[in-house]
Every structure is written in structure tokens, then in C-alpha cells.
Design an enzyme around this catalytic site. Structure first.
Site, PDB file in Angstrom:
ATOM      1  N   SER A  19       0.853  -1.185   0.000  1.00 46.80           N
ATOM      2  CA  SER A  19       0.000   0.000   0.000  1.00 46.80           C
ATOM      3  C   SER A  19       0.891   1.237   0.000  1.00 46.80           C
ATOM      4  CB  SER A  19      -0.891   0.008   1.238  1.00 46.80           C
ATOM      5  OG  SER A  19      -1.702   1.161   1.213  1.00 46.80           O
ATOM      6  N   LYS A  43      -4.174   2.223  -1.812  1.00 43.62           N
ATOM      7  CA  LYS A  43      -3.563   3.245  -0.939  1.00 43.62           C
ATOM      8  C   LYS A  43      -4.386   3.333   0.343  1.00 43.62           C
ATOM      9  CE  LYS A  43      -1.473   7.110   0.434  1.00 43.62           C
ATOM     10  NZ  LYS A  43      -0.114   7.032   1.010  1.00 43.62           N
ATOM     11  N   GLY A  70       1.923  12.034   3.773  1.00 39.87           N
ATOM     12  CA  GLY A  70       0.857  12.633   4.585  1.00 39.87           C
ATOM     13  C   GLY A  70      -0.531  12.156   4.226  1.00 39.87           C
ATOM     14  N   LEU A  71      -0.588  10.901   3.767  1.00 37.58           N
ATOM     15  CA  LEU A  71      -1.867  10.234   3.487  1.00 37.58           C
ATOM     16  C   LEU A  71      -2.743  10.915   2.424  1.00 37.58           C
ATOM     17  CD1 LEU A  71      -3.271   8.826   6.867  1.00 37.58           C
ATOM     18  CD2 LEU A  71      -3.119   7.607   4.701  1.00 37.58           C
ATOM     19  N   CYS A 127       1.290   4.497  10.095  1.00 34.76           N
ATOM     20  CA  CYS A 127       1.704   5.632   9.257  1.00 34.76           C
ATOM     21  C   CYS A 127       2.601   6.571  10.078  1.00 34.76           C
ATOM     22  CB  CYS A 127       0.500   6.412   8.744  1.00 34.76           C
ATOM     23  SG  CYS A 127       1.023   7.888   7.822  1.00 34.76           S
ATOM     24  N   ASN A 190       6.098  -1.578   7.687  1.00 40.53           N
ATOM     25  CA  ASN A 190       5.941  -0.260   7.087  1.00 40.53           C
ATOM     26  C   ASN A 190       7.346   0.357   6.986  1.00 40.53           C
ATOM     27  OD1 ASN A 190       4.894   2.318   6.295  1.00 40.53           O
ATOM     28  ND2 ASN A 190       3.035   1.898   7.465  1.00 40.53           N
ATOM     29  N   SER A 191       7.432   1.521   6.395  1.00 40.55           N
ATOM     30  CA  SER A 191       8.732   2.186   6.295  1.00 40.55           C
ATOM     31  C   SER A 191       9.349   2.363   7.689  1.00 40.55           C
ATOM     32  CB  SER A 191       8.557   3.556   5.629  1.00 40.55           C
ATOM     33  OG  SER A 191       7.598   4.306   6.336  1.00 40.55           O
ATOM     34  N   GLY A 218      13.010   0.484   0.741  1.00 41.72           N
ATOM     35  CA  GLY A 218      14.036  -0.037  -0.160  1.00 41.72           C
ATOM     36  C   GLY A 218      15.167  -0.737   0.567  1.00 41.72           C
ATOM     37  N   GLY A 247      12.171  -3.802   1.120  1.00 39.70           N
ATOM     38  CA  GLY A 247      13.421  -4.033   0.398  1.00 39.70           C
ATOM     39  C   GLY A 247      13.381  -5.133  -0.634  1.00 39.70           C
ATOM     40  N   THR A 269       8.903   0.408  -2.767  1.00 35.44           N
ATOM     41  CA  THR A 269       9.861   1.299  -3.433  1.00 35.44           C
ATOM     42  C   THR A 269      10.183   0.834  -4.858  1.00 35.44           C
ATOM     43  OG1 THR A 269      10.868   2.008  -1.347  1.00 35.44           O
ATOM     44  CG2 THR A 269      12.244   2.173  -3.310  1.00 35.44           C
TER      45      THR A 269
HETATM   46  C1  DHB Z   1       1.649   7.283   4.413  1.00 36.13           C
HETATM   47  C2  DHB Z   1       2.838   6.668   4.705  1.00 36.13           C
HETATM   48  C3  DHB Z   1       2.820   5.434   5.307  1.00 36.13           C
HETATM   49  O1  DHB Z   1       3.953   4.763   5.610  1.00 36.13           O
HETATM   50  C4  DHB Z   1       1.611   4.850   5.623  1.00 36.13           C
HETATM   51  O2  DHB Z   1       1.599   3.658   6.206  1.00 36.13           O
HETATM   52  C5  DHB Z   1       0.432   5.479   5.319  1.00 36.13           C
HETATM   53  C6  DHB Z   1       0.452   6.710   4.714  1.00 36.13           C
HETATM   54  C7  DHB Z   1       1.676   8.607   3.783  1.00 36.13           C
HETATM   55  O3  DHB Z   1       2.524   9.418   4.163  1.00 36.13           O
HETATM   56  O4  DHB Z   1       0.813   8.884   2.934  1.00 36.13           O
END
Ligand code: DHB
Length: 308
Positions: A19, A43, A70-71, A127, A190-191, A218, A247, A269
Site C-alpha cells: 500500500s 492506498k 501525509g496520506l 503511518c 511499514n517504512s 528499499g 526491500g 519502493t
Molecule cells: C503514508 C505513509 C505510510 O507509511 C503509511 O503507512 C500510510 C500513509 C503517507 O505518508 O501517505
């Protein structure tokens, strides 16, 4: 050869999108439908549409990416309506939800449950990019509260997207919470939140929101992702599938995540860098590795990582 199952959902290919990248508009979701991806994941949606943070907010780097989107998203009603449009691809459509409050999440889940063309929900508890809002899954008490409320009303396959953990006690504490609920899957990771990548020549940050701090994806995060996949594979009830993300840009990366226990793998990524052809590329590479090793299905090696 690459088929898998998450809960009772069959995927012809265990590789699909994470996502975030390239899954916001109906056109992007349709491109995932046309690709070799085994599922279509949206998303993360909020109750109402959002424009997100100011640009630049996503930058590719030699080792991966940094983002603070920022979603930005078209609102949950859009992703609910997309279900009917995507049904013709005959692959599972999974909706990611990231409400600004528990009440928002409960409202969105209640609506998504009524749509038969939505196979599952990935509830995003991680997020990192909302100024002033902590990542839910770093708050263990709040996570338990959220899951109790969600499963009091939920009847669709539902999993959670987790942030990376770095402490062995945290893996145990989170697994103990997750094991109490009828989760279908966990997607990790998540990142890595709030990293900082800078341009030394310009002496400035690569992205603008939040003073340049953003989620890393990544190559930077593969080792952390493998560790999280392995820990949760070992600690969660076997009925909870682990979906790997972090990654993955080659068949070898996918193979390593499955060896750690993943039932499916998501591409973030690398999808952003190369587009939806990445699913055919990684599938071909993973298939070649499996053939060379004499494996006929991912279950032949899934989770069977040996320690030296
Ligand atoms: C966003 C980034 C994320 O890692 C996530 O899980 C949800 C939203 C974002 O910034 O849009």
C-alpha cells in the site's frame, strides 16, 4: 508455482503491491489488475479525501526511498466503489484503511464489510508521516484497544500493517497482543519512520514536510524487514499469515522473505521505481530460483530458515 493462501483467500501469485506507491487512483489500481501481481491493494484510505503534505514528499535514492506523503488519498468511498470496477481482474482486492481516529476506522470497516468484491482489509496501524500523530502500533495499550473494538464488529478477513520493531521484548509483547485476536494476517514492515536523507552539496533535506524527516523504504530496510518477518513468523499463531514488505526488488529478496516465513510479499519502493512490470520480473526470478533448488511450491521452503 507461486500460488499461496492468506486466511481462506487464494492468490495465484504470492507477489503483490505494498500500500502506498501507484495504488491511489482507479487507473493505477487497474494497472495492478493487468499486471502479474497476485492481488490489488489500495492506498491507505481515510474517511474523507486528503491532499497530503507539501512536495517534494517522495524521493528515490540510490539505496531506496524517503517519503512523507501525509496520506493523500481519494477517501474511503472511492476505494469502496473501485471494488466493482476491479472485479473483472479476478484477483483479490484488498483495501488499506488508515483512519484519523478509531471511530473513523470502525465506520470505514463497517462499510467495507458490506462489499463482496473486497477480499480483505489491511488496517494500517503504522503511518509515520502525520505531524502530531504517533504510530498506533508503537503504543501497545492503544493497539489492543483498537483491535478489541475492531473485532467486536468485524466479519471480513482483516490484517494489520505494522511498523518495524527493534527490541526482542517488543516483538514478544506485540505478538502476545496480536495472538488474542482472529487476525488473518500481519503485514510487516511499514517504512522505517522518521529517517533523514540529505543532499550534502545543497546542504538541504531531500523532502520538505516535517523538516525533512520521513519513512525509509528499499535497500535501507531489508534486513530490518527480514527480522520482523522472522520474529512474527516464530511468535504468532500459525493461523495468522505473515506478509512481508521491505526491500524486495528481486526474486532473491522475495525468496529470503519466504524462507523467513512470509506467505506473500509486497513491493513498494521498487514498484515506484520501475512500475507494475516489476511483478513479472520478480515472479520470473523467484520461479528460476525455485526451479534451480527443486522446489515446486513456496510451502516447500517457507519458514525453513536454518541458523548457522
Ligand atoms: C503514508 C505513509 C505510510 O507509511 C503509511 O503507512 C500510510 C500513509 C503517507 O505518508 O501517505
Amino acid at each position: 508455482m507461486l500460488q499461496t493462501k492468506i486466511a481462506n483467500i487464494k492468490l495465484a501469485n504470492c507477489i503483490y503491491n505494498a500500500s502506498g506507491p501507484a495504488c491511489s487512483s482507479l487507473e493505477e489500481l487497474q494497472a495492478l489488475g493487468q499486471s502479474a501481481a497476485g492481488a490489488i491493494l489500495s492506498k491507505s484510505a481515510t474517511l474523507a479525501p486528503r491532499a497530503g503534505n507539501p512536495a517534494p514528499r517522495y524521493v528515490d535514492t540510490p539505496w531506496g526511498s524517503i517519503n512523507s506523503m501525509g496520506l493523500p488519498n481519494k477517501g474511503h468511498a472511492y476505494y469502496l466503489a473501485a471494488a466493482k470496477e476491479l472485479a473483472s481482474f479476478q484477483k483479490p482486492y484488498i483495501v488499506s484503511l488508515s483512519g484519523m481516529s478509531l471511530a473513523d476506522n470502525l465506520k470505514m470497516i463497517a462499510e467495507m464489510q458490506e462489499e463482496e468484491n473486497i477480499a480483505a482489509i489491511e488496517l494500517n496501524l503504522s503511518c509515520p508521516n502525520l505531524p502530531g500523530k504517533p504510530q498506533t502500533a508503537y503504543d501497545f495499550e492503544q493497539t489492543e484497544k483498537v483491535l478489541a473494538a475492531v473485532f467486536a464488529q468485524n466479519n471480513k478477513p482483516l490484517g494489520v500493517k505494522l511498523p518495524p520493531y527493534f527490541d526482542l521484548l517488543h516483538f514478544e509483547q506485540m505478538a502476545q497482543i496480536l495472538n488474542q485476536f482472529p487476525l488473518s494476517f500481519v503485514s510487516c514492515i511499514n517504512s522505517i519512520g522518521n529517517g533523514l536523507v540529505i543532499d550534502w552539496e545543497k546542504e538541504e533535506t531531500l523532502i520538505r514536510p516535517k523538516d525533512g524527516f520521513g519513512g525509509l523504504g528499499g535497500d535501507y530496510i531489508k534486513a530490518t524487514a527480514l527480522a520482523n518477518v522472522r520474529q512474527f513468523y516464530l511468535l504468532l499463531r500459525p493461523e495468522i499469515s505473515v506478509v512481508a514488505v521491505g526491500g524486495i526488488k528481486s526474486g532473491q529478496d522475495a525468496f529470503e522473505h519466504i524462507l523467513c516465513g512470509a506467505k506473500a510479499v509486497q513491493i513498494g519502493t521498487h514498484l515506484m521505481k520501475t512500475g507494475p512490470s516489476c511483478f513479472a520480473q520478480i515472479s520470473a526470478e523467484l520461479t528460476a530460483i525455485m526451479q534451480a533448488k527443486g522446489y515446486q511450491s513456496i510451502e516447500d521452503f517457507r519458514g525453513k530458515l536454518k541458523t548457522a
